[in-house]
Design a protein around this motif. Structure first.
Motif, mmCIF file in Angstrom:
data_model
loop_
_atom_site.group_PDB
_atom_site.id
_atom_site.type_symbol
_atom_site.label_atom_id
_atom_site.label_comp_id
_atom_site.label_asym_id
_atom_site.label_seq_id
_atom_site.Cartn_x
_atom_site.Cartn_y
_atom_site.Cartn_z
ATOM 1 N N LEU A 94 -115.236 70.017 -35.454
ATOM 2 C CA LEU A 94 -115.140 68.772 -34.689
ATOM 3 C C LEU A 94 -113.850 67.996 -34.958
ATOM 4 C CD1 LEU A 94 -118.798 67.506 -35.208
ATOM 5 C CD2 LEU A 94 -117.826 68.238 -33.021
ATOM 6 N N SER A 95 -113.041 68.484 -35.887
ATOM 7 C CA SER A 95 -111.906 67.687 -36.342
ATOM 8 C C SER A 95 -110.857 67.450 -35.257
ATOM 9 C CB SER A 95 -111.250 68.341 -37.561
ATOM 10 O OG SER A 95 -110.739 69.626 -37.229
ATOM 11 N N SER A 96 -110.843 68.268 -34.217
ATOM 12 C CA SER A 96 -109.907 68.031 -33.111
ATOM 13 C C SER A 96 -110.236 66.744 -32.364
ATOM 14 C CB SER A 96 -109.924 69.206 -32.134
ATOM 15 O OG SER A 96 -111.212 69.381 -31.586
ATOM 16 N N ARG A 103 -115.712 62.936 -30.974
ATOM 17 C CA ARG A 103 -115.351 61.838 -31.874
ATOM 18 C C ARG A 103 -116.596 61.211 -32.501
ATOM 19 N NH1 ARG A 103 -111.315 61.229 -27.911
ATOM 20 N NH2 ARG A 103 -112.569 59.789 -26.660
ATOM 21 N N ALA A 104 -117.626 61.005 -31.690
ATOM 22 C CA ALA A 104 -118.854 60.396 -32.214
ATOM 23 C C ALA A 104 -119.528 61.304 -33.241
ATOM 24 C CB ALA A 104 -119.812 60.085 -31.059
#
Length: 209
Positions: A94-96, A103-104
Protein backbone atom coordinates in the motif's frame (compact mmCIF):
# COMPACT_ATOMS: atom_id res chain seq x y z
CA UNK A 1 -5.15 -14.94 -9.07
CA UNK A 2 -2.28 -15.13 -11.57
CA UNK A 3 -2.94 -15.98 -15.19
CA UNK A 4 -0.03 -17.65 -16.96
CA UNK A 5 1.37 -15.63 -19.84
CA UNK A 6 2.26 -18.76 -21.84
CA UNK A 7 -0.60 -21.25 -21.36
CA UNK A 8 -4.17 -21.58 -20.15
CA UNK A 9 -3.62 -22.10 -16.43
CA UNK A 10 -4.01 -19.95 -13.34
CA UNK A 11 -2.35 -19.84 -9.92
CA UNK A 12 -4.40 -18.93 -6.86
CA UNK A 13 -2.91 -16.28 -4.58
CA UNK A 14 -2.82 -18.88 -1.79
CA UNK A 15 -0.56 -21.17 -3.83
CA UNK A 16 1.66 -18.26 -4.87
CA UNK A 17 2.03 -17.47 -1.16
CA UNK A 18 2.92 -21.09 -0.33
CA UNK A 19 5.75 -20.95 -2.86
CA UNK A 20 7.00 -17.83 -1.08
CA UNK A 21 6.78 -19.79 2.18
CA UNK A 22 8.89 -22.61 0.71
CA UNK A 23 11.59 -20.09 -0.14
CA UNK A 24 11.43 -18.56 3.34
CA UNK A 25 11.73 -21.98 4.95
CA UNK A 26 15.05 -22.53 3.16
CA UNK A 27 16.44 -19.05 3.96
CA UNK A 28 20.03 -19.15 5.22
CA UNK A 29 20.25 -15.95 7.28
CA UNK A 30 17.12 -16.31 9.36
CA UNK A 31 15.52 -13.09 10.60
CA UNK A 32 15.48 -12.55 14.39
CA UNK A 33 11.92 -13.82 14.91
CA UNK A 34 10.31 -17.12 15.87
CA UNK A 35 11.18 -18.91 12.64
CA UNK A 36 8.25 -21.33 12.34
CA UNK A 37 5.81 -18.47 12.85
CA UNK A 38 7.72 -16.31 10.38
CA UNK A 39 7.53 -19.00 7.68
CA UNK A 40 3.83 -19.43 8.30
CA UNK A 41 3.39 -15.68 7.95
CA UNK A 42 5.19 -15.64 4.61
CA UNK A 43 3.14 -18.62 3.43
CA UNK A 44 -0.01 -16.76 4.46
CA UNK A 45 1.01 -13.24 3.41
CA UNK A 46 -1.88 -12.91 0.94
CA UNK A 47 -4.47 -14.46 3.25
CA UNK A 48 -7.05 -11.80 2.45
CA UNK A 49 -7.71 -13.51 -0.88
CA UNK A 50 -8.88 -16.82 0.57
CA UNK A 51 -8.14 -20.21 -0.99
CA UNK A 52 -9.31 -20.05 -4.62
CA UNK A 53 -9.58 -16.37 -5.49
CA UNK A 54 -10.76 -15.02 -8.84
CA UNK A 55 -9.24 -11.55 -8.41
CA UNK A 56 -6.87 -11.45 -11.37
CA UNK A 57 -3.61 -9.56 -10.98
CA UNK A 58 -3.77 -6.28 -12.86
CA UNK A 59 -7.54 -6.20 -13.33
CA UNK A 60 -8.99 -5.71 -9.83
CA UNK A 61 -10.59 -2.35 -9.05
CA UNK A 62 -8.79 -0.38 -6.34
CA UNK A 63 -11.63 -0.43 -3.83
CA UNK A 64 -11.99 -4.21 -4.14
CA UNK A 65 -8.23 -4.76 -3.91
CA UNK A 66 -7.90 -2.56 -0.83
CA UNK A 67 -10.75 -4.46 0.80
CA UNK A 68 -8.82 -7.68 0.25
CA UNK A 69 -5.73 -6.14 1.83
CA UNK A 70 -7.75 -4.96 4.84
CA UNK A 71 -9.01 -8.49 5.32
CA UNK A 72 -5.42 -9.66 5.20
CA UNK A 73 -3.89 -7.27 7.72
CA UNK A 74 -6.73 -7.50 10.26
CA UNK A 75 -5.20 -9.34 13.25
CA UNK A 76 -6.54 -12.85 13.77
CA UNK A 77 -4.97 -13.37 17.18
CA UNK A 78 -3.74 -16.91 16.57
CA UNK A 79 -0.06 -16.02 16.26
CA UNK A 80 1.22 -12.45 16.72
CA UNK A 81 4.25 -13.01 14.49
CA UNK A 82 2.03 -14.18 11.62
CA UNK A 83 -0.20 -11.14 12.06
CA UNK A 84 2.86 -8.87 12.00
CA UNK A 85 4.46 -10.48 8.93
CA UNK A 86 1.21 -10.14 6.98
CA UNK A 87 0.64 -6.54 8.07
CA UNK A 88 4.18 -5.52 7.13
CA UNK A 89 3.73 -7.07 3.70
CA UNK A 90 0.42 -5.28 3.16
CA UNK A 91 1.85 -1.94 4.28
CA UNK A 92 4.60 -2.36 1.70
CA UNK A 93 2.01 -3.06 -1.01
CA UNK A 94 0.00 0.00 0.00
CA UNK A 95 3.00 2.30 0.30
CA UNK A 96 2.47 3.78 -3.17
CA UNK A 97 -0.79 5.29 -1.83
CA UNK A 98 -2.01 5.74 -5.39
CA UNK A 99 -5.58 6.75 -4.52
CA UNK A 100 -7.86 7.58 -1.60
CA UNK A 101 -8.60 3.91 -0.88
CA UNK A 102 -4.92 3.02 -0.64
CA UNK A 103 -4.10 6.11 1.41
CA UNK A 104 -6.81 5.30 3.96
CA UNK A 105 -5.80 1.64 4.27
CA UNK A 106 -2.11 2.54 4.51
CA UNK A 107 -2.84 4.85 7.43
CA UNK A 108 -4.81 2.08 9.15
CA UNK A 109 -2.15 -0.61 8.82
CA UNK A 110 0.64 1.82 9.71
CA UNK A 111 -1.18 2.77 12.91
CA UNK A 112 -1.70 -0.92 13.71
CA UNK A 113 1.95 -1.94 13.43
CA UNK A 114 3.25 -0.67 16.82
CA UNK A 115 0.76 -2.84 18.71
CA UNK A 116 1.53 -5.83 16.47
CA UNK A 117 5.25 -5.44 17.14
CA UNK A 118 4.61 -5.33 20.89
CA UNK A 119 2.43 -8.44 20.70
CA UNK A 120 5.15 -10.25 18.73
CA UNK A 121 7.89 -9.03 21.08
CA UNK A 122 9.91 -7.48 18.25
CA UNK A 123 11.61 -4.15 17.70
CA UNK A 124 11.03 -2.13 14.56
CA UNK A 125 14.43 -3.17 13.17
CA UNK A 126 13.77 -6.85 13.85
CA UNK A 127 10.38 -6.60 12.15
CA UNK A 128 11.94 -4.83 9.16
CA UNK A 129 14.55 -7.58 8.84
CA UNK A 130 11.78 -10.14 8.63
CA UNK A 131 9.90 -8.08 6.06
CA UNK A 132 13.00 -7.82 3.88
CA UNK A 133 13.00 -11.61 3.50
CA UNK A 134 9.25 -11.65 2.88
CA UNK A 135 9.77 -9.07 0.14
CA UNK A 136 12.30 -11.24 -1.72
CA UNK A 137 10.24 -14.42 -1.40
CA UNK A 138 7.08 -12.66 -2.56
CA UNK A 139 8.77 -11.04 -5.56
CA UNK A 140 10.17 -14.35 -6.77
CA UNK A 141 6.91 -16.22 -6.27
CA UNK A 142 5.01 -13.42 -8.01
CA UNK A 143 7.24 -13.58 -11.09
CA UNK A 144 7.13 -17.38 -11.14
CA UNK A 145 3.33 -17.49 -11.35
CA UNK A 146 3.25 -15.31 -14.47
CA UNK A 147 5.26 -17.96 -16.36
CA UNK A 148 7.25 -15.55 -18.47
CA UNK A 149 10.94 -14.74 -18.62
CA UNK A 150 11.86 -12.10 -16.04
CA UNK A 151 14.93 -10.68 -14.35
CA UNK A 152 15.73 -7.99 -11.82
CA UNK A 153 17.12 -7.23 -8.39
CA UNK A 154 15.36 -7.25 -5.04
CA UNK A 155 17.10 -6.49 -1.73
CA UNK A 156 20.53 -6.81 -3.44
CA UNK A 157 19.70 -10.28 -4.81
CA UNK A 158 19.70 -10.64 -8.59
CA UNK A 159 17.19 -13.07 -10.05
CA UNK A 160 16.35 -14.53 -13.41
CA UNK A 161 13.38 -16.73 -14.33
CA UNK A 162 12.96 -18.52 -17.65
CA UNK A 163 9.15 -18.72 -17.38
CA UNK A 164 9.30 -22.52 -17.34
CA UNK A 165 10.08 -23.21 -13.71
CA UNK A 166 13.72 -22.19 -13.39
CA UNK A 167 14.72 -19.48 -10.88
CA UNK A 168 18.37 -18.40 -10.67
CA UNK A 169 19.66 -16.27 -7.78
CA UNK A 170 22.90 -14.40 -7.13
CA UNK A 171 24.18 -14.13 -4.46
CA UNK A 172 22.71 -17.39 -3.18
CA UNK A 173 20.50 -16.71 -0.12
CA UNK A 174 19.32 -20.22 0.74
CA UNK A 175 20.65 -22.79 3.20
CA UNK A 176 20.37 -25.65 0.70
CA UNK A 177 22.46 -26.12 -2.48
CA UNK A 178 19.32 -26.22 -4.65
CA UNK A 179 15.58 -26.03 -4.00
CA UNK A 180 13.04 -27.96 -6.05
CA UNK A 181 9.36 -28.57 -5.53
CA UNK A 182 5.86 -28.28 -6.94
CA UNK A 183 3.31 -25.47 -7.07
CA UNK A 184 -0.37 -26.29 -7.62
CA UNK A 185 -2.19 -24.48 -10.42
CA UNK A 186 -5.51 -24.99 -12.20
CA UNK A 187 -6.79 -25.10 -15.74
CA UNK A 188 -8.07 -21.62 -16.52
CA UNK A 189 -11.25 -22.84 -18.21
CA UNK A 190 -14.04 -22.72 -15.64
CA UNK A 191 -11.86 -21.63 -12.71
CA UNK A 192 -12.76 -21.23 -9.84
CA UNK A 193 -16.07 -23.04 -10.22
CA UNK A 194 -14.34 -25.92 -11.96
CA UNK A 195 -11.06 -26.87 -10.30
CA UNK A 196 -8.86 -29.03 -12.52
CA UNK A 197 -5.40 -29.26 -10.90
CA UNK A 198 -2.15 -28.76 -12.79
CA UNK A 199 1.19 -29.45 -11.10
CA UNK A 200 3.98 -26.97 -11.91
CA UNK A 201 7.58 -27.80 -10.89
CA UNK A 202 10.01 -25.15 -9.68
CA UNK A 203 13.80 -25.33 -9.60
CA UNK A 204 15.73 -22.66 -7.68
CA UNK A 205 19.47 -22.64 -8.36
CA UNK A 206 22.49 -20.48 -7.51
CA UNK A 207 24.19 -18.24 -10.04
CA UNK A 208 22.92 -16.53 -13.14
CA UNK A 209 24.16 -18.22 -16.30
Amino acid sequence: MFRSRRRSIVFAQADHARLAGSLALAWRERPPVAFDSFVRGVADHDRGYGEHDADEIGSVESERWVGIQRSGFAPRGEDPVVDLVVALHVRRLLSSQDDEHERAAYAEVDALLPSLRVAAGLSASEADAADAVTNVCDRLAFAFCLEEAASGTVRAIRYRLDGRGSIELDPWPLAVPRLVGLVPAFEADGYPGRLVPVVVPFDVRPGIT
